[in-house]
Design a protein around this motif. Structure first.
Motif, PDB file in Angstrom:
ATOM      1  N   VAL A 188     -26.854   7.274  -6.198  1.00  0.00           N
ATOM      2  CA  VAL A 188     -28.149   6.738  -6.593  1.00  0.00           C
ATOM      3  C   VAL A 188     -29.101   7.835  -7.069  1.00  0.00           C
ATOM      4  CG1 VAL A 188     -30.206   5.531  -5.770  1.00  0.00           C
ATOM      5  CG2 VAL A 188     -27.941   4.739  -5.065  1.00  0.00           C
ATOM      6  N   TYR A 189     -29.072   8.995  -6.409  1.00  0.00           N
ATOM      7  CA  TYR A 189     -30.049  10.049  -6.693  1.00  0.00           C
ATOM      8  C   TYR A 189     -29.384  11.248  -7.369  1.00  0.00           C
ATOM      9  CZ  TYR A 189     -32.367   7.355  -3.009  1.00  0.00           C
ATOM     10  OH  TYR A 189     -32.888   6.348  -2.250  1.00  0.00           O
ATOM     11  N   GLN A 190     -30.141  11.945  -8.183  1.00  0.00           N
ATOM     12  CA  GLN A 190     -29.645  13.164  -8.816  1.00  0.00           C
ATOM     13  C   GLN A 190     -29.248  14.218  -7.777  1.00  0.00           C
ATOM     14  OE1 GLN A 190     -32.870  14.222 -11.436  1.00  0.00           O
ATOM     15  NE2 GLN A 190     -31.996  13.090 -13.158  1.00  0.00           N
ATOM     16  N   GLU A 191     -29.999  14.266  -6.695  1.00  0.00           N
ATOM     17  CA  GLU A 191     -29.676  15.245  -5.655  1.00  0.00           C
ATOM     18  C   GLU A 191     -28.268  15.020  -5.089  1.00  0.00           C
ATOM     19  OE1 GLU A 191     -34.205  14.803  -5.476  1.00  0.00           O
ATOM     20  OE2 GLU A 191     -32.449  13.555  -5.912  1.00  0.00           O
ATOM     21  N   GLN A 192     -27.813  13.759  -5.102  1.00  0.00           N
ATOM     22  CA  GLN A 192     -26.473  13.470  -4.591  1.00  0.00           C
ATOM     23  C   GLN A 192     -25.398  14.055  -5.509  1.00  0.00           C
ATOM     24  OE1 GLN A 192     -27.049   9.185  -4.235  1.00  0.00           O
ATOM     25  NE2 GLN A 192     -26.914   9.343  -1.989  1.00  0.00           N
ATOM     26  N   VAL A 193     -25.634  14.045  -6.813  1.00  0.00           N
ATOM     27  CA  VAL A 193     -24.699  14.681  -7.746  1.00  0.00           C
ATOM     28  C   VAL A 193     -24.580  16.168  -7.414  1.00  0.00           C
ATOM     29  CG1 VAL A 193     -24.392  15.399 -10.159  1.00  0.00           C
ATOM     30  CG2 VAL A 193     -25.022  13.035  -9.624  1.00  0.00           C
ATOM     31  N   MET A 194     -25.728  16.788  -7.163  1.00  0.00           N
ATOM     32  CA  MET A 194     -25.730  18.221  -6.856  1.00  0.00           C
ATOM     33  C   MET A 194     -24.987  18.492  -5.544  1.00  0.00           C
ATOM     34  SD  MET A 194     -29.703  18.953  -7.923  1.00  0.00           S
ATOM     35  CE  MET A 194     -29.654  20.679  -7.433  1.00  0.00           C
ATOM     36  N   ASP A 245     -27.259  22.261 -10.272  1.00  0.00           N
ATOM     37  CA  ASP A 245     -28.421  21.803 -11.037  1.00  0.00           C
ATOM     38  C   ASP A 245     -28.120  21.844 -12.533  1.00  0.00           C
ATOM     39  OD1 ASP A 245     -31.148  20.864 -11.160  1.00  0.00           O
ATOM     40  OD2 ASP A 245     -31.675  22.836 -11.963  1.00  0.00           O
ATOM     41  N   LEU A 246     -27.376  22.852 -12.977  1.00  0.00           N
ATOM     42  CA  LEU A 246     -26.968  22.907 -14.377  1.00  0.00           C
ATOM     43  C   LEU A 246     -26.056  21.728 -14.724  1.00  0.00           C
ATOM     44  CD1 LEU A 246     -26.274  26.754 -14.795  1.00  0.00           C
ATOM     45  CD2 LEU A 246     -28.221  25.442 -15.679  1.00  0.00           C
ATOM     46  N   ARG A 264     -26.155  18.786 -13.265  1.00  0.00           N
ATOM     47  CA  ARG A 264     -27.048  17.621 -13.338  1.00  0.00           C
ATOM     48  C   ARG A 264     -27.720  17.533 -14.705  1.00  0.00           C
ATOM     49  NH1 ARG A 264     -32.156  17.084 -13.534  1.00  0.00           N
ATOM     50  NH2 ARG A 264     -32.517  19.289 -13.124  1.00  0.00           N
ATOM     51  N   ARG A 265     -28.215  18.668 -15.206  1.00  0.00           N
ATOM     52  CA  ARG A 265     -28.879  18.673 -16.504  1.00  0.00           C
ATOM     53  C   ARG A 265     -27.911  18.304 -17.628  1.00  0.00           C
ATOM     54  NH1 ARG A 265     -32.423  24.284 -16.393  1.00  0.00           N
ATOM     55  NH2 ARG A 265     -33.461  23.929 -14.379  1.00  0.00           N
ATOM     56  N   ALA A 266     -26.699  18.849 -17.542  1.00  0.00           N
ATOM     57  CA  ALA A 266     -25.697  18.564 -18.574  1.00  0.00           C
ATOM     58  C   ALA A 266     -25.383  17.079 -18.635  1.00  0.00           C
ATOM     59  CB  ALA A 266     -24.430  19.372 -18.304  1.00  0.00           C
ATOM     60  N   MET A 267     -25.260  16.449 -17.461  1.00  0.00           N
ATOM     61  CA  MET A 267     -24.965  15.018 -17.428  1.00  0.00           C
ATOM     62  C   MET A 267     -26.125  14.205 -17.995  1.00  0.00           C
ATOM     63  SD  MET A 267     -22.893  14.490 -13.865  1.00  0.00           S
ATOM     64  CE  MET A 267     -21.139  14.885 -13.790  1.00  0.00           C
ATOM     65  N   GLY A 268     -27.346  14.647 -17.703  1.00  0.00           N
ATOM     66  CA  GLY A 268     -28.509  13.939 -18.202  1.00  0.00           C
ATOM     67  C   GLY A 268     -28.610  13.978 -19.716  1.00  0.00           C
ATOM     68  N   LYS A 269     -28.213  15.097 -20.319  1.00  0.00           N
ATOM     69  CA  LYS A 269     -28.291  15.248 -21.774  1.00  0.00           C
ATOM     70  C   LYS A 269     -27.071  14.686 -22.498  1.00  0.00           C
ATOM     71  CE  LYS A 269     -31.331  19.278 -21.550  1.00  0.00           C
ATOM     72  NZ  LYS A 269     -31.500  20.725 -21.852  1.00  0.00           N
ATOM     73  N   LYS A 270     -25.980  14.462 -21.757  1.00  0.00           N
ATOM     74  CA  LYS A 270     -24.775  13.834 -22.303  1.00  0.00           C
ATOM     75  C   LYS A 270     -24.232  14.558 -23.528  1.00  0.00           C
ATOM     76  CE  LYS A 270     -26.175   9.240 -20.724  1.00  0.00           C
ATOM     77  NZ  LYS A 270     -27.526   9.614 -20.274  1.00  0.00           N
ATOM     78  N   LYS A 271     -24.186  15.875 -23.506  1.00  0.00           N
ATOM     79  CA  LYS A 271     -23.598  16.626 -24.602  1.00  0.00           C
ATOM     80  C   LYS A 271     -22.088  16.732 -24.373  1.00  0.00           C
ATOM     81  CE  LYS A 271     -27.673  19.379 -25.752  1.00  0.00           C
ATOM     82  NZ  LYS A 271     -28.217  20.751 -25.924  1.00  0.00           N
ATOM     83  N   PHE A 324     -32.207   8.764 -11.175  1.00  0.00           N
ATOM     84  CA  PHE A 324     -33.428   9.565 -11.080  1.00  0.00           C
ATOM     85  C   PHE A 324     -33.280  10.536  -9.913  1.00  0.00           C
ATOM     86  CE2 PHE A 324     -35.835   5.607 -12.620  1.00  0.00           C
ATOM     87  CZ  PHE A 324     -35.870   6.054 -13.919  1.00  0.00           C
ATOM     88  N   ASN A 325     -34.236  11.466  -9.825  1.00  0.00           N
ATOM     89  CA  ASN A 325     -34.291  12.220  -8.579  1.00  0.00           C
ATOM     90  C   ASN A 325     -34.912  11.327  -7.508  1.00  0.00           C
ATOM     91  OD1 ASN A 325     -37.267  12.692  -8.392  1.00  0.00           O
ATOM     92  ND2 ASN A 325     -36.920  13.769 -10.304  1.00  0.00           N
ATOM     93  N   LYS A 326     -34.782  11.742  -6.267  1.00  0.00           N
ATOM     94  CA  LYS A 326     -35.141  10.851  -5.159  1.00  0.00           C
ATOM     95  C   LYS A 326     -36.631  10.535  -5.122  1.00  0.00           C
ATOM     96  CE  LYS A 326     -33.902  10.088  -0.310  1.00  0.00           C
ATOM     97  NZ  LYS A 326     -33.214  10.654   0.863  1.00  0.00           N
ATOM     98  N   SER A 327     -37.475  11.543  -5.341  1.00  0.00           N
ATOM     99  CA  SER A 327     -38.925  11.288  -5.283  1.00  0.00           C
ATOM    100  C   SER A 327     -39.357  10.362  -6.421  1.00  0.00           C
ATOM    101  CB  SER A 327     -39.691  12.605  -5.345  1.00  0.00           C
ATOM    102  OG  SER A 327     -39.409  13.297  -6.546  1.00  0.00           O
ATOM    103  N   HIS A 328     -38.769  10.554  -7.594  1.00  0.00           N
ATOM    104  CA  HIS A 328     -39.069   9.680  -8.728  1.00  0.00           C
ATOM    105  C   HIS A 328     -38.618   8.245  -8.412  1.00  0.00           C
ATOM    106  CE1 HIS A 328     -39.587   9.623 -13.320  1.00  0.00           C
ATOM    107  NE2 HIS A 328     -39.358   8.372 -12.968  1.00  0.00           N
TER     108      HIS A 328
END
Length: 500
Positions: A30-36, A51-52, A54-61, A101-105
């Motif tokens: 559910v949360y980005q932190e869980q991916v990390m 964290d890198l 997580r960013r790569a997955m978010g940008k889907k390159k 999303f991240n957890k706080s978001h």
């Protein structure tokens, strides 16, 4: 997630190493932190490296994702995880990137979603009135929300100079249309109309209205917009009101001159003529088509009815989507009126066409390429009700369909739907899914074949064709029910890729 939360489905984890990370979310990422955390626990990533990822997955390159896939699998194998298990978990994390999303978001969004959901359920008319007011200058959104209000049992009442406020307001019988949402009637004119109503109590008729509202607020254009919108329906038939508009404005000018000269008002407290208004001319009522066209001109859409109302049952049967559902990609069958038709030449010198397809939920651009346009001949014309089968190709907020076939509504059937494909994740199909699908197929019997696309680990798939006894009518109701059961995007028109 919900079924697991309520104990209706057993909680399962992608891998034992993920259990401490996913326990609070019932085995669902559910949360980005869980991916990390999964990358750190399962593949030995440092927190910086995770964290890198997580960013790569978010940008889907694709090239970055492929590099990270190899790194993740190698790291997981070093921890004793099999390659197959590592690939499965990586695919789950990549899929999560499309919605996470991240957890706080997530917490902030959840709170706002809960509050708006509560208001929509328990104060629906007030919630919808506020929503309509916030979008009063955006016709597309007004059409969408007016349609939603009607579908949820909240009537939208026509504008009325004696009842409407500046914006949308709640009355006992529904939501009253706001005067400021009428095209051609500015905020200044609305302010003066409301001020005059406060002073006189109620407008008795067209002439009284024109005489009491400040002349700076009223001209022929404003008055015509009010009449066509239905805001003066209590004063007479719209045809008679339109015919009397110029005379009413001239009458108001004479009243104003008399008042300026210090004479008694014709609507004041004395004199033989003061309570006498000229009669409206006798006119045949507007035809429904003309009346609705006037509403659309004044409001941006049809309010008291729609030219497609008489065809609503047929549209439900022969289409798979409404215009408001065209956003995204995939095959669609949608019906509506042809408007704003225009033809132009391609670079090769061939004629193509673009028109606006309008139904009760909104409008979309429809593109007709040369070969189809040539086949259609004279069929394509303004204000004709048609059914379009094609491929949705619009970005968010801009519905668009590339037409593959167009037929008159009266000739349409479900023959144009080649197949219905349902996508299921192996291992996540529960017994209640199968039972509900069987019921749905019985409820929507027809001639369209159904394919099941069983996906495992995000890549490997098996395609199954349901037997002839389970062919369906792939209409809007069935697609909606399948998506509610299986998830968004899991029910689509057409055969699975690679199936002939």
């Amino acid at each position: 997630f919900i079924l697991r939360r309520h104990g209706k489905v057993e909680v399962q984890y992608p891998h034992p190493l993920t259990e401490p990370v996913l326990e609070e979310t019932y085995g669902v990422i559910v949360y980005q932190e869980q991916v990390m955390q999964i990358a750190s626990r399962m593949a030995g990533y440092s927190l910086g490296e995770s964290d890198l990822l997580r960013r790569a997955m978010g940008k889907k390159k694709p090239e970055v994702m492929e590099r990270e896939r190899g790194k993740f699998i190698a790291g997981a194998e070093a921890q004793g995880v099999s390659r197959e298990e590592a690939e499965h978990v990586f695919d789950l994390m990549a899929h999560f990137a499309g919605y996470g999303f991240n957890k706080s978001h997530s917490a902030a969004y959840a709170l706002v979603a809960y509050q708006t959901g509560y208001l929509k359920e328990h104060s629906r008319p007030h919630f919808l009135a506020a929503l309509l007011t916030s979008e009063k200058d955006h016709t597309d959104k007004l059409v969408e929300y007016v349609s939603e209000a009607r579908e949820s049992g909240v009537p939208i009442l026509r504008p009325d100079v004696n009842r409407s406020g500046r914006y949308f307001t709640v009355e006992q019988d529904g939501i009253r249309f706001g005067l400021a949402a009428i095209k051609g009637v500015g905020e200044g004119a609305v302010e003066m109309i409301l001020e005059a109503r406060e002073r006189v109590g109620r407008f008795r008729g067209l002439y009284h209205f024109c005489a009491e509202v400040d002349r700076r607020a009223l001209n022929r254009k404003v008055l015509e917009s009010l009449i066509k919108s239905g805001a003066l329906d209590d004063c007479g038939d719209r045809a008679a009101l339109l015919a009397a508009a110029d005379g009413a404005l001239e009458h108001a000018a004479r009243v104003a001159e008399a008042r300026a000269a210090g004479q008694k008002s014709l609507f004041g407290g004395g004199g033989a003529e003061e309570d006498v208004e000229p009669d409206l001319p006798e006119m045949p009522p507007l035809a429904e088509r003309e009346r609705l066209a006037g509403e659309k001109e004044a409001l941006g859409f049809y309010l008291s009815g729609h030219p497609l109302d008489a065809h609503r049952e047929r549209l439900d049967r022969v289409t798979t989507h409404q215009v408001r559902d065209l956003v995204g990609q995939g095959e669609r069958v949608v019906g509506g009126l042809v408007t704003a038709l225009r033809r132009r030449k391609t670079r090769k010198g061939e004629w193509m066409a673009i028109f606006t397809l309008e139904d009760t939920t909104g409008h979309a651009e429809c593109v007709v390429f040369p070969r189809l346009l040539q086949e259609l001949g004279e069929l394509l014309e303004e204000d004709r009700a048609v059914v379009v089968a094609g491929r949705a190709d619009g970005e968010e907020g801009e519905p668009r369909i590339l037409a593959e076939s167009i037929v008159p509504l009266e000739e349409a059937s479900d023959r144009g739907v080649e197949a219905l494909t349902l996508t299921l994740d192996a291992g996540q199909v529960e017994e209640h899914h199968v039972e509900r699908l069987a019921d749905l197929f019985d409820e929507h019997r027809g001639r369209t074949p159904v394919y099941f696309e069983i996906v495992r680990d995000g890549t490997y798939r098996v395609v199954l064709l349901a037997d002839d006894a389970h062919q369906v009518t792939a209409d809007r109701a069935l697609l909606g029910a399948c998506e509610r059961l299986l998830g968004p995007g899991r029910a689509r028109l057409g055969r699975p890729g690679g199936v002939g």
